[in-house]
Design a protein around this motif. Structure first.
Motif, mmCIF file in Angstrom:
data_model
loop_
_atom_site.group_PDB
_atom_site.id
_atom_site.type_symbol
_atom_site.label_atom_id
_atom_site.label_comp_id
_atom_site.label_asym_id
_atom_site.label_seq_id
_atom_site.Cartn_x
_atom_site.Cartn_y
_atom_site.Cartn_z
ATOM 1 N N LYS A 82 0.818 -1.218 0.000
ATOM 2 C CA LYS A 82 0.000 0.000 0.000
ATOM 3 C C LYS A 82 0.849 1.264 0.000
ATOM 4 N N SER A 83 2.016 1.210 0.638
ATOM 5 C CA SER A 83 2.815 2.444 0.725
ATOM 6 C C SER A 83 4.006 2.442 -0.231
ATOM 7 N N LEU A 84 3.874 1.677 -1.291
ATOM 8 C CA LEU A 84 4.941 1.677 -2.309
ATOM 9 C C LEU A 84 5.096 3.096 -2.878
ATOM 10 N N SER A 85 6.327 3.592 -2.906
ATOM 11 C CA SER A 85 6.561 4.977 -3.333
ATOM 12 C C SER A 85 7.594 5.007 -4.454
ATOM 13 N N VAL A 86 7.755 6.189 -5.039
ATOM 14 C CA VAL A 86 8.768 6.388 -6.072
ATOM 15 C C VAL A 86 10.138 6.010 -5.519
#
Ligand code: BES
Ligand code: MN
Ligand code: ZN
Length: 499
Positions: A82-86
């Protein structure tokens, strides 16, 4: 390194190593799932042992799984889905590339870019996967006497895709990513060079070499004597304290629409900043070799744009000088006349960046620019204000500031805007000249920006203070290549010829 797209199913692909992502919940990405099914659940079996946490940066090699054509599989942790970021997307690619570089494989087929990153297109993922791999494999060992190169370097990175849809635009994205990696790596090379190598004339030679490699880049160099004759008294007040001649390096790349106003990029290129007569303390002074990272980023962006053959008009101006306490050096209290005609009382010779920049910013007017962006390791105060996460942004134009903020967010090369309100301007009042070159302890980054703003009233302008973002200290000491990505993407997005 070669990067290319390969349309194939992961389970039947023939590669020295398949690279697939796993989330911390142990959920599999589609390619990992396909491999798991093809090998009778062997991947899930490994995960059930619980040794592989799949947090970002975790990697695990699996060998000779039954049912697969490829001998190696590299599992790469993506962390919480859910908190996958660049940033995490880039970190996981870096970890994969580094793990492979240590091993024997010289080629890999990666599906890691499939990671479920919200709002990002397949093209974005392909471009930034390539850029991240390039960034991770960067080395600077020019000055090591023993060969430290990897025995079996990774040579080919294939980006896997199970479908042909959008193939052309993904291939273009891969090329952009490779060009970004090239530009970033040039900026890092220039930044990492020690001060006894990277002098102003070295930077001028690098510009000429770039011009020979990319014929569309026209290079010219204005030396210290010409600068003096021109009336660039602030610029020369810095370079005359050194035996190295200061130089204003000009690179013009006019590959866009004829007559379209150029974007002008101005880089601070202090090849070493001792502080001058206002000498810096000794601790970590070596890091002042990085005081030309603004100009390094301008070189990098130019190289990336030229490598892409981007249809843009860009002019790069590099303000190169060494800030030394030699016999000719400026003294606190000296007053100089800038190219704009305004006078400056130099109260601190360590505030030299704004002195070389102000004349270069005035020089930029002759290009009738669409916008001017200067990039500078300008103030230690910027590191205190923002740390090492975003670059500081100041601008006289909300639209330009917004565009840079958006591109920073999208690319991960982030910026944070600081106000350039008139309220701060009085901190630069001088009893003896039109202004002084320092504004006191309060809001040091902003008063530096205010100083520059007095030379940029005739065009749309932004200032990036990269003091915190241009290099890392400590065990990972080295130039980061920021903000090559931001600059390149900005120019591509907002200054390309509309066909
Ligand atoms: N290059 C430095 C800024 C800097 C210092 C960047 C440390 C990164 C790390 C710049 O030329 C400088 O010395 N600025 C002074 C300004 C002051 C004299 C108003 C500073 O920040 O202390
Ligand atoms: Mn300084
Ligand atoms: Zn400096």
């Amino acid at each position: 390194m070669q990067y290319s797209l390969k349309v194939t199913q992961p389970e039947s692909a023939r590669s020295q190593c398949l690279v697939v992502g796993v989330y911390a919940s142990k959920a599999l990405t589609p390619a990992a799932d396909a491999l798991n099914n093809a090998c009778g659940g062997a991947i899930k079996k490994v995960l059930r042992q619980g040794d592989f946490a799949a947090t970002v940066g975790d990697t695990l090699f699996l060998y000779e799984l039954d049912g697969l054509t490829s001998k190696r599989v590299l599992l790469v942790g993506l962390g919480d889905k859910k908190s996958l970021s660049v940033a995490r997307f880039q970190q996981s690619h870096a970890a994969a590339a580094k793990a492979l570089q240590k091993g024997n494989a010289t080629e890999a087929l990666s599906f890691l870019h499939e990671a479920d990153l919200k709002d990002k297109s397949e093209s974005w993922k392909a471009q930034y996967a390539v850029a991240a791999v390039g960034h991770a494999l960067y080395r600077f060992d020019e000055h090591k006497s023993k060969d430290t190169a990897p025995k079996k370097p990774l040579e080919k990175w294939h980006l896997g895709s199970t479908h042909r849809r959008g193939q052309k635009s993904i291939e273009e994205a891969i090329k952009r990513g490779a060009a970004l990696a090239e530009g970033t790596s040039m900026a890092r090379d220039l930044g990492n060079q020690p001060g006894n190598t990277a002098t102003p004339s070295y930077l001028a030679d690098q510009a000429k070499a770039l011009g020979r490699k990319h014929r569309k880049i026209k290079v010219s160099v204005i030396d210290e004597k010409e600068l003096e004759e021109m009336g660039a008294g602030a610029f020369v007040s810095v370079s005359k304290g050194s035996t190295e001649s200061g130089k204003l390096i000009v690179m013009e790349y006019m590959n866009g629409k004829k007559g379209q106003k150029p974007a002008v990029l101005v880089g601070k290129g202090i090849t070493f900043d001792t502080g001058g007569i206002s000498l810096k303390p000794g601790a970590a002074m070596d890091e002042m070799k990085f005081d030309m990272c603004g100009s390094a980023s301008v070189f990098g962006a130019m190289k990336a744009l030229a490598a892409m053959n981007a249809p843009v008009n860009v002019v790069c101006l590099v303000a190169a000088a060494e800030n030394m306490p030699d016999g000719g050096a400026s003294k606190p209290g000296d007053i100089v006349t800038t190219l704009s005609g305004q006078t400056v009382e130099i109260l601190n010779t360590d505030a030299e960046g704004r002195l070389v920049l102000c004349d270069t910013l005035t020089y930029a007017e002759r290009y009738n620019p669409a916008v001017v962006i200067d990039i500078a390791t300008l103030t230690g105060a910027c590191i205190i204000a923002l740390g090492k996460v975003p670059s500081g942004l100041m601008s006289n134009n909300d639209k330009l500031a917004g565009q840079l903020e958006n591109i920073g967010q999208d690319s991960g090369d982030r910026v944070w805007r600081l106000p350039l309100w008139d309220d701060y301007q009085s901190q630069l009042n001088s009893n003896f000249a039109d202004m002084q070159n320092i504004g006191g302890r309060e809001a040091g980054s902003i008063t530096a920006g205010c100083f520059l703003s007095r030379f940029t009233e005739n065009y749309t302008w932004a200032h990036l203070d990269i003091a915190g973002t241009a290099w890392n200290s400590g065990a990972q000491k080295g130039a980061t290549g920021r903000p090559v990505t931001l600059l390149t993407e900005y120019v591509l997005k907002h200054h390309a010829k509309k066909s």
